[in-house]
Design a protein around this motif. Structure first.
Motif, PDB file in Angstrom:
ATOM      1  N   VAL A 232       0.835  -1.194   0.000  1.00  0.00           N
ATOM      2  CA  VAL A 232       0.000   0.000   0.000  1.00  0.00           C
ATOM      3  C   VAL A 232       0.876   1.253   0.000  1.00  0.00           C
ATOM      4  CG1 VAL A 232      -1.778   1.274   1.288  1.00  0.00           C
ATOM      5  CG2 VAL A 232      -1.811  -1.233   1.230  1.00  0.00           C
ATOM      6  N   THR A 233       0.514   2.213  -0.850  1.00  0.00           N
ATOM      7  CA  THR A 233       1.179   3.527  -0.806  1.00  0.00           C
ATOM      8  C   THR A 233       0.212   4.607  -0.325  1.00  0.00           C
ATOM      9  OG1 THR A 233       0.600   4.228  -3.056  1.00  0.00           O
ATOM     10  CG2 THR A 233       2.551   2.838  -2.810  1.00  0.00           C
ATOM     11  N   LYS A 234      -1.051   4.248  -0.116  1.00  0.00           N
ATOM     12  CA  LYS A 234      -2.071   5.229   0.258  1.00  0.00           C
ATOM     13  C   LYS A 234      -1.984   5.557   1.756  1.00  0.00           C
ATOM     14  CE  LYS A 234      -6.184   4.449  -1.717  1.00  0.00           C
ATOM     15  NZ  LYS A 234      -6.344   5.441  -2.791  1.00  0.00           N
ATOM     16  N   ARG A 235      -2.411   6.745   2.109  1.00  0.00           N
ATOM     17  CA  ARG A 235      -2.386   7.181   3.508  1.00  0.00           C
ATOM     18  C   ARG A 235      -3.774   7.699   3.904  1.00  0.00           C
ATOM     19  NH1 ARG A 235       2.650   9.565   1.732  1.00  0.00           N
ATOM     20  NH2 ARG A 235       1.636  11.594   1.588  1.00  0.00           N
TER      21      ARG A 235
ATOM     22  N   LYS B 213      -2.458   4.551   6.236  1.00  0.00           N
ATOM     23  CA  LYS B 213      -2.418   3.133   5.894  1.00  0.00           C
ATOM     24  C   LYS B 213      -3.420   2.315   6.689  1.00  0.00           C
ATOM     25  CE  LYS B 213       1.325   1.935   9.126  1.00  0.00           C
ATOM     26  NZ  LYS B 213       2.703   1.386   9.260  1.00  0.00           N
TER      27      LYS B 213
ATOM     28  N   TYR C 270      -6.791   1.906   5.024  1.00  0.00           N
ATOM     29  CA  TYR C 270      -6.824   1.003   3.872  1.00  0.00           C
ATOM     30  C   TYR C 270      -6.568  -0.442   4.298  1.00  0.00           C
ATOM     31  CZ  TYR C 270      -7.134   5.329   1.377  1.00  0.00           C
ATOM     32  OH  TYR C 270      -7.586   6.550   0.933  1.00  0.00           O
ATOM     33  N   TYR C 271      -5.781  -0.623   5.336  1.00  0.00           N
ATOM     34  CA  TYR C 271      -5.648  -1.962   5.905  1.00  0.00           C
ATOM     35  C   TYR C 271      -7.022  -2.474   6.335  1.00  0.00           C
ATOM     36  CZ  TYR C 271      -0.507  -1.576   6.361  1.00  0.00           C
ATOM     37  OH  TYR C 271       0.838  -1.462   6.137  1.00  0.00           O
TER      38      TYR C 271
ATOM     39  N   GLU D 190       1.607  -6.472   8.289  1.00  0.00           N
ATOM     40  CA  GLU D 190       2.974  -6.108   8.679  1.00  0.00           C
ATOM     41  C   GLU D 190       3.643  -7.214   9.486  1.00  0.00           C
ATOM     42  OE1 GLU D 190       3.053  -2.223  10.440  1.00  0.00           O
ATOM     43  OE2 GLU D 190       2.408  -1.223   8.585  1.00  0.00           O
TER      44      GLU D 190
ATOM     45  N   ASP E 255       1.250  -4.820   3.675  1.00  0.00           N
ATOM     46  CA  ASP E 255       2.300  -3.959   4.219  1.00  0.00           C
ATOM     47  C   ASP E 255       2.438  -2.733   3.329  1.00  0.00           C
ATOM     48  OD1 ASP E 255       4.410  -3.072   5.829  1.00  0.00           O
ATOM     49  OD2 ASP E 255       5.317  -5.060   5.934  1.00  0.00           O
ATOM     50  N   THR E 256       3.359  -1.855   3.683  1.00  0.00           N
ATOM     51  CA  THR E 256       3.643  -0.682   2.855  1.00  0.00           C
ATOM     52  C   THR E 256       4.852  -0.956   1.978  1.00  0.00           C
ATOM     53  OG1 THR E 256       5.146   0.329   4.459  1.00  0.00           O
ATOM     54  CG2 THR E 256       2.789   0.821   4.682  1.00  0.00           C
TER      55      THR E 256
END
Length: 573
Positions: free
Chosen positions: A477-480, A482, A485-486, A503, A514-515
């Motif tokens: 994921v790159t969205k914030r 996080k 979106y998790y 994570e 994860d990111t």
């Protein structure tokens, strides 16, 4: 008959582009004694007189237990040398002239490269080899008269022409007499075997750091020829920088270098920036007690605690030197300073330090790292770096000033993934892998809920339809923020009976969520990259580059129409 590496049959000799090299190969094979080892077309890395790293290729390397080692450059056709300007030209059968490199300088460089690799290699030092005869020569199989070619650095003794190939054994003996010094000792049969191991043996390393497709995946990974060259050459140097793009095997090489040093009885610190990668390395190296694998801040914290136990609170001193609170101040200044101070208290150091992900280390980090070497003058220090992967904006001046050795082949990703990712790469050219694979899948939805649905469907398709193991799938994921979106994806995973490991790495039967930043240095067979518009708005192209290159075989990119269109414009040129 000499022993040839590689062994080429007549059909392959006839197919060679250079007829001169094919002829010299045949006469060496047929005329040299059977105790000779002849290596054809060996690749080298070496430093020139200015300290620059160069890559070269020795046409032939002849190794004899009694005579020593000879690097031979072969030039076919006619040649012309203009001493007024020092220019060399080849002349083909049609009389056309083409500029070429100075063959004698090439041969001399090959000789120095051989010495660089052999004398600096741990196997040679363990063998206890003495000084041996090492020379170079140039052969012109299509020329009959050597006299026009001679000069102060081109003595007749090191020039071979057509007539010399009638008895190449005698010619080699004459050349080696020219190079022999009274203090030179013969290599002997054992010495030849050691040199063969240094120059020819493939380098195999167990993939302790791969996100394993299957726990039973115990096959070994053969490094590319370029990687093998780099590992051999830096074996003779106490300090070196290795540079390469994503997927070129930097972490693999860093681990193998650490293991080589540990095998020599040295205590090794293997350091990286990312905590998940450090944990993975530590797990893979748990049976190698001489290697301590940690993230940089794990190390800082450990050393600060040990110093406190010894009676000195170095973290408190660092906080006084850099007053304030907050994670950024703690991680960027206070902990690095505490690490440096700990060297004044703790006697325990390391014989060697190997740093992976060095692009994420700042100037403040390096002082404390160098001070961990027990012998800061002669200690081993190796840095592995990808300047294009600096997600944390900490690019610093490296403590090793030598020009880096460069890795030039992507050995992780399939060609479609490589071609997409390297549109965002700025650096030396990286060769595309030969491994073909399915194209990247692009799925655009403008609403977050629809994107989460698309991610969940793709994961379900891979696991339940295409038979991919859950632990071989990662959603990055790159969205914030996080956590939001998790949560979106967790709801859909529960409904679809897919287990997510948020994570938490290396969880069997679970898909990793994860990111991109936390997954640096790691890889997975199948990756869903969940792209946010933040990447576009903040021009975080390094994040896109890192995210795309995490997928080894399968990659799906999910995001808004705007974000995907922008990224695809980069990818498609």
């Amino acid at each position: 008959m000499a022993r040839m590496i590689p062994l080429l049959d007549e059909e392959r000799l006839r197919a060679m582009v250079s007829r001169a090299e094919a002829r010299f190969y045949a006469v060496c094979r047929d005329q040299l004694p059977n105790d000779f080892l002849v290596i054809y077309s060996a690749n080298w890395l070496y430093r020139d007189g200015r300290g620059r790293v160069n890559e070269g290729e020795a046409d032939f390397t002849l190794v004899s237990p009694t005579l020593g080692i000879l690097a031979v450059e072969v030039k076919g056709g006619g040649v012309h040398f203009d001493p007024a300007v020092g220019a060399w030209h080849s002349i083909d059968r049609n009389g056309r002239s083409n500029p070429i490199k100075d063959p004698f300088r090439q041969a001399s460089s090959e000789r120095h490269a051989l010495l660089d690799q052999i004398a600096g290699h741990a196997n040679w030092r363990q063998f206890g080899g003495e000084r041996f005869t090492l020379g170079h020569a140039v052969v012109f199989p299509d020329i009959h008269d050597a006299v026009p070619l001679l000069g102060p650095d081109r003595q007749r003794d090191i020039v071979g022409v057509n007539a010399d190939l009638g008895d190449v054994s005698d010619w080699v003996r004459r050349v080696m007499r020219f190079w022999h010094q009274p203090i030179d000792a013969p290599l002997g049969v054992r010495g030849v075997r050691v040199i063969e191991g240094i120059l020819c043996n493939p380098i195999d390393v167990r993939p302790v750091l791969r996100a394993t497709v299957d726990q039973a995946e115990a096959h070994r990974v053969r490094l590319t020829a370029n990687q093998a060259k780099v590992l051999r050459v830096i074996g003779g140097r106490r300090r070196a920088v290795v540079s390469g793009g994503a997927g070129t095997g930097k972490t693999l090489l860093a681990v193998e270098k650490a293991k080589q040093l540990a095998d020599q009885g040295l205590n090794v610190l293997l350091l990286c920036y990312n905590r998940p990668l450090a944990n993975f390395l530590a797990q893979g190296l748990r049976d190698t007690p001489r290697i301590q694998a940690q993230s940089y801040h794990q190390l800082c914290d450990q050393r600060a605690r040990l110093a406190a136990q010894a009676g000195r609170d170095v973290l408190a001193e660092a906080t006084q030197a850099y007053p304030g609170t907050g994670e950024k101040l703690l991680f960027d200044l206070q902990l690095p300073f505490a690490l440096a101070l700990s060297a004044e208290v703790l006697q325990e150091g390391f014989d060697a330090v190997v740093v992976d992900e060095a692009q994420d280390f700042s100037d403040e980090y390096w002082l404390g790292v160098e001070m961990l070497l027990s012998d800061q003058e002669r200690g081993h220090f190796y840095i592995f770096i990808d300047q294009n992967q600096a997600l944390y904006s900490r690019i610093a001046a490296l403590p090793i000033e030598d020009e880096p050795f460069r890795l030039t082949m992507n050995c992780r990703n399939t060609a479609p993934i490589h071609e997409a990712a390297y549109r965002f790469y700025r650096g030396d050219a990286i060769d595309s892998p030969e491994l073909q694979g399915p194209p990247i899948t692009w799925i655009s939805h403008d609403k977050d809920a629809d994107q989460a649905d698309a991610v969940a469907r793709r994961v379900h398709q891979w696991i339940n339809v295409e038979g991919i193991e859950a632990q071989d799938v990662a959603v990055l994921v790159t969205k914030r923020p996080k956590a939001f979106y998790y949560s979106l994806l967790q709801q859909r995973a529960d409904a679809g009976k897919v287990r997510l490991a948020i994570e938490m790495h290396n969880q069997r039967s679970s898909v990793l969520l994860d990111t991109v930043a936390r997954f640096k240095g790691l890889e997975s067979q199948a990756v869903v990259l969940w792209l946010g518009d933040e990447v576009l708005d903040e021009e975080l192209w390094e994040t896109v580059y890192v995210g795309i290159t995490r997928g080894k075989t399968l990659l799906t990119v999910v995001g808004t129409q705007r974000s995907l269109q922008t990224v695809k414009e980069y990818v498609c040129g």
